[in-house]
Design a protein around this motif. Structure first.
Motif, PDB file in Angstrom:
ATOM      1  N   THR A  83       0.840  -1.207   0.000  1.00 32.95           N
ATOM      2  CA  THR A  83       0.000   0.000   0.000  1.00 32.95           C
ATOM      3  C   THR A  83       0.875   1.257   0.000  1.00 32.95           C
ATOM      4  OG1 THR A  83       0.020   0.108   2.398  1.00 32.95           O
ATOM      5  CG2 THR A  83      -1.757  -1.173   1.385  1.00 32.95           C
ATOM      6  N   VAL A  84       0.218   2.378  -0.270  1.00 33.04           N
ATOM      7  CA  VAL A  84       0.904   3.674  -0.199  1.00 33.04           C
ATOM      8  C   VAL A  84       1.499   3.844   1.205  1.00 33.04           C
ATOM      9  CG1 VAL A  84       0.531   6.178  -0.176  1.00 33.04           C
ATOM     10  CG2 VAL A  84      -0.529   4.783  -1.979  1.00 33.04           C
ATOM     11  N   ALA A  85       0.698   3.517   2.229  1.00 31.91           N
ATOM     12  CA  ALA A  85       1.153   3.709   3.618  1.00 31.91           C
ATOM     13  C   ALA A  85       2.390   2.867   3.915  1.00 31.91           C
ATOM     14  CB  ALA A  85       0.026   3.368   4.576  1.00 31.91           C
ATOM     15  N   LYS A 109       4.664   1.980   1.827  1.00 29.94           N
ATOM     16  CA  LYS A 109       5.823   2.587   1.137  1.00 29.94           C
ATOM     17  C   LYS A 109       6.294   3.815   1.920  1.00 29.94           C
ATOM     18  CE  LYS A 109       4.746   0.867  -3.436  1.00 29.94           C
ATOM     19  NZ  LYS A 109       3.315   0.502  -3.407  1.00 29.94           N
ATOM     20  N   VAL A 110       5.335   4.628   2.338  1.00 29.78           N
ATOM     21  CA  VAL A 110       5.703   5.835   3.092  1.00 29.78           C
ATOM     22  C   VAL A 110       6.389   5.449   4.410  1.00 29.78           C
ATOM     23  CG1 VAL A 110       4.812   7.932   4.201  1.00 29.78           C
ATOM     24  CG2 VAL A 110       3.936   7.248   1.966  1.00 29.78           C
ATOM     25  N   GLN A 150       6.534  11.630  -0.987  1.00 26.72           N
ATOM     26  CA  GLN A 150       5.188  11.942  -1.513  1.00 26.72           C
ATOM     27  C   GLN A 150       4.827  11.095  -2.736  1.00 26.72           C
ATOM     28  OE1 GLN A 150       5.145  16.059  -2.837  1.00 26.72           O
ATOM     29  NE2 GLN A 150       6.894  16.463  -1.539  1.00 26.72           N
ATOM     30  N   PRO A 191       4.695   7.837  -3.646  1.00 30.05           N
ATOM     31  CA  PRO A 191       3.774   6.691  -3.703  1.00 30.05           C
ATOM     32  C   PRO A 191       2.313   7.124  -3.853  1.00 30.05           C
ATOM     33  CG  PRO A 191       5.418   6.335  -2.004  1.00 30.05           C
ATOM     34  CD  PRO A 191       5.623   7.737  -2.497  1.00 30.05           C
ATOM     35  N   ALA A 192       1.964   8.277  -3.282  1.00 29.19           N
ATOM     36  CA  ALA A 192       0.569   8.744  -3.367  1.00 29.19           C
ATOM     37  C   ALA A 192       0.288   9.484  -4.677  1.00 29.19           C
ATOM     38  CB  ALA A 192       0.266   9.649  -2.180  1.00 29.19           C
ATOM     39  N   GLN A 193       1.325   9.666  -5.485  1.00 28.60           N
ATOM     40  CA  GLN A 193       1.130  10.447  -6.722  1.00 28.60           C
ATOM     41  C   GLN A 193       1.164   9.599  -7.988  1.00 28.60           C
ATOM     42  OE1 GLN A 193       4.097  13.526  -6.573  1.00 28.60           O
ATOM     43  NE2 GLN A 193       3.101  14.573  -4.887  1.00 28.60           N
ATOM     44  N   GLU A 206      -0.664   8.671 -10.219  1.00 31.29           N
ATOM     45  CA  GLU A 206      -2.019   8.905 -10.714  1.00 31.29           C
ATOM     46  C   GLU A 206      -2.189   8.507 -12.175  1.00 31.29           C
ATOM     47  OE1 GLU A 206      -2.442  13.031  -9.931  1.00 31.29           O
ATOM     48  OE2 GLU A 206      -2.634  12.727  -7.771  1.00 31.29           O
ATOM     49  N   CYS A 228       8.071   4.754  -6.725  1.00 26.57           N
ATOM     50  CA  CYS A 228       7.120   4.431  -7.811  1.00 26.57           C
ATOM     51  C   CYS A 228       7.000   2.924  -8.028  1.00 26.57           C
ATOM     52  CB  CYS A 228       7.557   5.094  -9.112  1.00 26.57           C
ATOM     53  SG  CYS A 228       7.499   6.870  -9.072  1.00 26.57           S
ATOM     54  N   SER A 229       7.333   2.124  -7.010  1.00 32.17           N
ATOM     55  CA  SER A 229       7.138   0.664  -7.044  1.00 32.17           C
ATOM     56  C   SER A 229       8.122  -0.099  -7.920  1.00 32.17           C
ATOM     57  CB  SER A 229       5.708   0.300  -7.471  1.00 32.17           C
ATOM     58  OG  SER A 229       4.802   0.678  -6.485  1.00 32.17           O
TER      59      SER A 229
END
Ligand code: NAD
Length: 473
Positions: free
Chosen positions: A61-63, A65-66, A114, A116-118, A120, A166-167
């Motif tokens: 998840t994004v979390a 990764k952060v 920032q 991982p949440a971007q 889009e 970015c994974s």
């Protein structure tokens, strides 16, 4: 500093199966440690670990990764003194350079957190009744990162952090001049709990293992920072298997000085831009092109400042100009000076060589055909060039195969901005010198200085790909 003599593959510290090599202190000539570099089987192991890790990482998840980036921020801050020591011992970095680079590492972690949440995508309407179109943003896969020795922590992180955010997974090959920097980074990631295989570090000479890395079928994107010569070779190899590249290459940057510039400020800024890290910065001020009416005045002011720069031991906090990276670079530098001076350049400040330390040189009345006007000279020298007027100054600045960073000095900001737009470089700084970087702002070169853009949304786009998924009723 401890001996960073192993490779970091799949979360393990392993001995390389390649050549025996040494990490050398460029100031003392002392061997810091010897190590076995990566052989082909180590590289294969690094890529298969990266492929497996990337698949699992892309499902987190994004979390999650952060969380990794937050842990990384803590560890990298703790390591700041160790990073500085490593930069001094294996890279010859003086106090302001190593302090800047160590502090910047943490800033970068904070910024790329920032990403991982971007990741889009987009929804687009369709021509087909009832259908809609999704554009999904996806990671590239495994990114091969190849770095130079001059700013080894910052330049490695500049690719590794957006890649992982970015994974993607990474296989990093640092310069053989600075293996400890890359392996210390691996240690930092390891302590922060990076999943095994997500970051792998293989050391070795570019001429020994570089082609194998670049041609590896598991490598989905090559992020290369280094010389234009090696960049061209890598681009050709990658093209053979239609693999994309991101290239940050050499520069031959200029400060353009107009008659209404603040000459004192220009001289102060140019001093930093030309001699920071002993002139071994891709964006450094290589040339200064001043219009005739202020040329002599500027030459005098600048020479007065250059004469007082202290060269020597990077441990000494007063020293601004430390050693060049190795004896080969010193010889190359001396040849460049010899070629330019024998073609008729004037010597305003004459440098001298002691081991790998070269004190600053300042050349005047350099013309377009001379060696230092046409080539990237990676060392403590700046070439002063006189232009009859603004138009000729622009032509001189653009008369190079490189196009990384330039600057314009003028009190008339509109005029300076108009000139900036005529300069053939990816970056132009008005009323500043040519070195500058902000991690949310676009970075990159034109012509033989590179391909692709770093930082901000530009690197996010470069390090990801898009997929069209249409959904019919
Ligand atoms: P270099 O091109 O000699 O080496 C860079 C990296 O490429 C090293 O890791 C090296 O081992 C590797 N390499 C060499 N041959 C290879 C091959 N055949 N295949 C794969 N990899 C290979 O550069 P350098 O001397 O380490 O660094 C100085 C150069 O880097 C200068 O030209 C400088 O301007 C440039 N640079 C550019 C930027 C930028 O952001 N544009 C930043 C820093 C340095």
């Amino acid at each position: 500093m401890k001996a960073y003599d192993k490779l970091y593959i799949n979360g393990q510290w392993v001995e390389g199966s390649g050549k025996e090599m040494s990490d050398i202190n460029p100031y003392t000539g002392e061997t810091l440690f010897t190590y076995k570099s990566a052989g082909k089987r180590d590289i294969d192991a690094a890529f298969s670990a990266a492929e497996a890790a990337q698949k699992a990482w892309s499902k987190t998840t994004v979390a999650e990764k952060v969380d990794l980036f937050e842990r990384l921020l803590g560890v990298i801050r703790e390591y700041a003194p160790a990073i500085e020591e490593c930069l001094m011992l294996e890279g010859g970095s003086v106090a302001p350079k190593r302090g800047y680079e160590a502090a910047t590492c943490a800033q970068m972690v904070r910024y790329f957190m920032q990403f991982p949440a971007q990741m889009e995508g987009k929804l687009q309407p369709s021509d087909v009744p009832g259908q809609f179109n999704c554009i999904l943003r996806k990671p590239r896969g495994v990114i091969t990162v190849i770095t130079p020795w001059n700013v080894p922590f910052l330049l490695a992180l500049k690719s590794i952090l957006p890649a992982i955010a970015c994974s993607n997974a990474v296989v990093l090959k640092p310069s053989s001049e600075t293996p400890a920097s890359a392996l210390m980074l691996a240690e930092i990631f390891d302590k922060a709990g990076v999943p095994a295989g997500l970051l792998n570090v293989v050391t070795g000479g570019g001429s020994d293992i570089g082609d194998y890395l670049v041609s590896h079928p598991s490598s989905d994107l090559i992020s290369f920072t280094g010389s234009s010569e090696v960049g061209k070779h890598i681009a050709a190899l990658a093209a053979d298997r239609i693999c994309d590249v991101s290239l940050e290459l050499g520069g031959n940057n200029a400060m353009l000085i107009l008659e209404d510039a603040d000459l004192e400020a220009a001289a102060e800024k140019a001093l930093f831009g030309a001699y920071f890290h002993q002139g071994q910065i891709c964006m450094g001020v290589n040339r200064i092109v001043a219009v005739e009416s202020v040329y002599r005045d500027f030459c005098d002011r600048f020479a007065e400042k250059v004469k007082h720069l202290k060269a020597g031991d990077p441990k000494d906090p007063e020293v601004f100009v430390g050693p060049l990276i190795n004896a080969g670079q010193v010889a190359k530098f001396e040849q460049a000076i010899e070629s330019t001076v024998s073609a008729g350049a004037g010597v305003l400040v004459k440098g001298s060589t002691d081991g790998n330390v070269v004190s600053p040189w300042l050349l005047a009345d350099v013309t377009r055909d001379m060696f230092s006007a046409q080539n990237e000279v990676f060392g403590p020298v700046c070439s002063l060039m006189c232009a009859s007027d603004e138009r000729e100054a622009i032509e001189i600045v653009n008369d190079t195969n490189y196009g990384l960073s330039n600057s314009v000095m003028s009190r008339d900001l509109f005029r300076a901005a108009k000139i900036a737009s005529e300069l053939e470089s990816g970056m132009v700084h008005i009323n500043d010198q040519t070195i500058g970087e902000e991690f949310h702002v676009m970075f990159g070169g034109e012509k033989e200085s590179g391909l692709g853009r770093f930082n901000g949304k530009w690197v996010l786009e470069k390090f990801t790909t898009e997929q069209w998924i249409s959904v019919a009723e």
